[in-house]
Design an enzyme around this catalytic site. Structure first.
Site, PDB file in Angstrom:
ATOM      1  N   LYS A  12      -8.485  -3.856   2.998  1.00 57.50           N
ATOM      2  CA  LYS A  12      -8.197  -3.854   1.799  1.00 57.50           C
ATOM      3  C   LYS A  12      -6.655  -4.114   1.594  1.00 57.50           C
ATOM      4  O   LYS A  12      -5.798  -3.969   2.771  1.00 57.50           O
ATOM      5  CB  LYS A  12      -8.280  -2.581   1.005  1.00 57.50           C
ATOM      6  CG  LYS A  12      -7.627  -1.324   1.496  1.00 57.50           C
ATOM      7  CD  LYS A  12      -6.059  -1.147   0.840  1.00 57.50           C
ATOM      8  CE  LYS A  12      -5.330  -0.108   1.642  1.00 57.50           C
ATOM      9  NZ  LYS A  12      -3.727  -0.278   1.571  1.00 57.50           N
ATOM     10  N   ASP A 142      -8.257   6.073   0.695  1.00 53.62           N
ATOM     11  CA  ASP A 142      -8.798   4.740   0.566  1.00 53.62           C
ATOM     12  C   ASP A 142     -10.198   4.694   0.876  1.00 53.62           C
ATOM     13  O   ASP A 142     -10.622   3.552   0.568  1.00 53.62           O
ATOM     14  CB  ASP A 142      -8.055   3.799   1.473  1.00 53.62           C
ATOM     15  CG  ASP A 142      -6.345   3.567   1.291  1.00 53.62           C
ATOM     16  OD1 ASP A 142      -5.971   4.057   0.041  1.00 53.62           O
ATOM     17  OD2 ASP A 142      -5.871   3.428   2.325  1.00 53.62           O
TER      18      ASP A 142
HETATM   19  P1  ATP Z   1      -3.534   2.808   5.459  1.00 58.49           P
HETATM   20  O1  ATP Z   1      -3.406   1.514   5.109  1.00 58.49           O
HETATM   21  O2  ATP Z   1      -4.972   3.414   5.114  1.00 58.49           O
HETATM   22  O3  ATP Z   1      -2.372   3.694   5.299  1.00 58.49           O
HETATM   23  P2  ATP Z   1      -3.370   1.833   7.909  1.00 58.49           P
HETATM   24  O4  ATP Z   1      -4.080   0.420   7.761  1.00 58.49           O
HETATM   25  O5  ATP Z   1      -1.745   1.556   7.721  1.00 58.49           O
HETATM   26  O6  ATP Z   1      -3.685   2.813   7.088  1.00 58.49           O
HETATM   27  P3  ATP Z   1      -4.972   2.466  10.276  1.00 58.49           P
HETATM   28  O7  ATP Z   1      -5.203   1.412  10.970  1.00 58.49           O
HETATM   29  O8  ATP Z   1      -5.994   2.920   9.278  1.00 58.49           O
HETATM   30  O9  ATP Z   1      -3.648   2.432   9.305  1.00 58.49           O
HETATM   31  O10 ATP Z   1      -4.611   3.783  11.058  1.00 58.49           O
HETATM   32  C1  ATP Z   1      -3.502   4.418  11.130  1.00 58.49           C
HETATM   33  C2  ATP Z   1      -3.591   5.572  12.138  1.00 58.49           C
HETATM   34  O11 ATP Z   1      -4.732   6.260  12.004  1.00 58.49           O
HETATM   35  C3  ATP Z   1      -3.733   5.086  13.638  1.00 58.49           C
HETATM   36  O12 ATP Z   1      -2.526   4.692  14.247  1.00 58.49           O
HETATM   37  C4  ATP Z   1      -4.541   5.707  14.477  1.00 58.49           C
HETATM   38  O13 ATP Z   1      -3.707   6.756  15.235  1.00 58.49           O
HETATM   39  C5  ATP Z   1      -5.390   6.833  13.344  1.00 58.49           C
HETATM   40  N1  ATP Z   1      -6.852   6.252  13.252  1.00 58.49           N
HETATM   41  C6  ATP Z   1      -7.845   7.113  13.650  1.00 58.49           C
HETATM   42  N2  ATP Z   1      -8.964   6.505  13.524  1.00 58.49           N
HETATM   43  C7  ATP Z   1      -8.913   5.190  13.519  1.00 58.49           C
HETATM   44  C8  ATP Z   1      -9.557   4.274  13.549  1.00 58.49           C
HETATM   45  N3  ATP Z   1     -10.959   4.125  13.539  1.00 58.49           N
HETATM   46  N4  ATP Z   1      -9.123   2.888  13.291  1.00 58.49           N
HETATM   47  C9  ATP Z   1      -7.954   2.720  13.136  1.00 58.49           C
HETATM   48  N5  ATP Z   1      -6.757   3.799  13.392  1.00 58.49           N
HETATM   49  C10 ATP Z   1      -7.270   5.082  13.377  1.00 58.49           C
END
Ligand code: ATP
Length: 304
Positions: A12, A142
């Site tokens: 997203k 989200d």
């Molecule tokens: P958001 O936009 O929802 O705040 P993001 O895209 O910045 O999130 P994600 O990739 O969703 O970040 O992940 C953030 C943290 O969550 C990662 O650094 C990791 O430690 C933890 N995590 C746990 N499970 C997962 C997963 N299946 N995929 C990615 N990260 C995960």
């Protein structure tokens, strides 16, 4: 044991993200326009022998840094869904990750949404749409949107969804940075920067909704807005050069996605997107540059 279920789930972006004051419980109310873009994680759920519990294997760039225990939101999603469905949680997960990790594109939440959709397919008639939405809200703000996809207003912490009337499709250039940014750290930086400032209740701008109703990419490009951008730039000043480069290359608009550090640029069409992507790549400022179309559907079972 039944056979495996394969689910595809998009990333997203937030076309606008308005963040209200910090609440006493530490959360922030937001008003956002979620938009699902065509970068996908693939999640396969395979029934495992009795008593083996949940296991996860992840493939893709930098996935070795991700937890494989309950720290992985996809594992937590299986446990919650199993408890709600009254089933044992004997499921083997395989996640092929293409959504940038800690990139502000909700990759973890996407995996959780895919797992919920997959569990509903694995265990027919045990998880209805209401149960899935409820479990999604428990897993993260989200996650409910990623079950749906398309374009939706999110309020509350993002879990209260209202569909948006939108036409047409858009082309984006997604600029992925080297190291991720932690979402809680970006919110904390926003609170720090806002100290002593008056913070208004979060809202979605009418001109953004008008641009979406008209499918007008130029107008949409002018309306992109992210309250977290200032905080992401404060923690990662080099992102302002990425945003400048996208603007110099003629994008219709560019913002930091969610909590960053991924930056997204709207383009006129596919060819324009590819031109911007090539231009950004040659700056050497970003690690990976991708093209993605939008809007796309949320988590979908593609085989099983
Ligand atoms: P958001 O936009 O929802 O705040 P993001 O895209 O910045 O999130 P994600 O990739 O969703 O970040 O992940 C953030 C943290 O969550 C990662 O650094 C990791 O430690 C933890 N995590 C746990 N499970 C997962 C997963 N299946 N995929 C990615 N990260 C995960």
């Amino acid at each position: 044991m039944g056979s495996e279920v394969r689910v595809t789930v998009p990333a997203k972006i937030n076309l606008s993200l308005s963040v209200g004051p910090r609440r006493p419980d530490g959360y922030h109310d937001i008003a956002t326009v979620f938009h699902a873009v065509g970068i996908y994680d693939d999640v396969t759920l395979t029934p495992a022998p009795d008593g083996s519990g949940v296991t996860v294997r992840m493939v893709g760039d930098a996935t070795e840094q991700l937890p494989t225990d309950d720290g992985n939101i996809a594992v937590r999603a299986v446990r919650l869904a199993a408890a709600r469905a009254g089933r044992p949680d004997d499921v083997q997960l395989e996640i092929a990750k293409a959504i940038p990790i800690a990139g502000g594109m909700a990759g973890g939440s996407a995996d959780a949404a895919a797992v919920l959709a997959g569990c509903a397919a694995l265990w027919p008639n045990s998880l209805d749409a209401t149960a899935l939405h409820d479990l999604a809200s428990q897993l993260g703000s989200d996650v409910p949107f990623l079950l749906e996809g398309g374009t939706m207003i999110g309020t509350g912490r993002g879990e209260v969804l209202t569909p948006v009337l939108a036409q047409g499709g858009f082309h984006w250039v997604i600029a992925v940075s080297d190291a991720g940014l932690s979402t809680p750290a970006v919110y904390a930086e926003l609170d720090r920067l806002r100290e002593g400032r008056e913070v208004r209740p979060p809202a979605v701008a009418d001109d953004l909704l008008r641009a979406l109703r008209g499918g007008d990419a130029r107008a949409l490009g002018r309306c992109l807005h992210n309250d977290l951008q200032e905080a992401a730039l404060s923690l990662r000043p080099s992102l302002s050069r990425v945003l400048e480069a996208g603007s110099d290359l003629g994008s219709l608009g560019g913002i930091v996605s969610g909590s960053g550090p991924t930056c997204v640029f709207l383009s006129r069409d596919r060819e324009h997107a590819l031109d911007i992507a090539v231009g950004l790549t040659t700056t050497g400022l970003v690690r990976v540059v991708r093209h993605a179309i939008s809007p796309v559907e949320g988590a979908r079972v593609i085989a099983g």
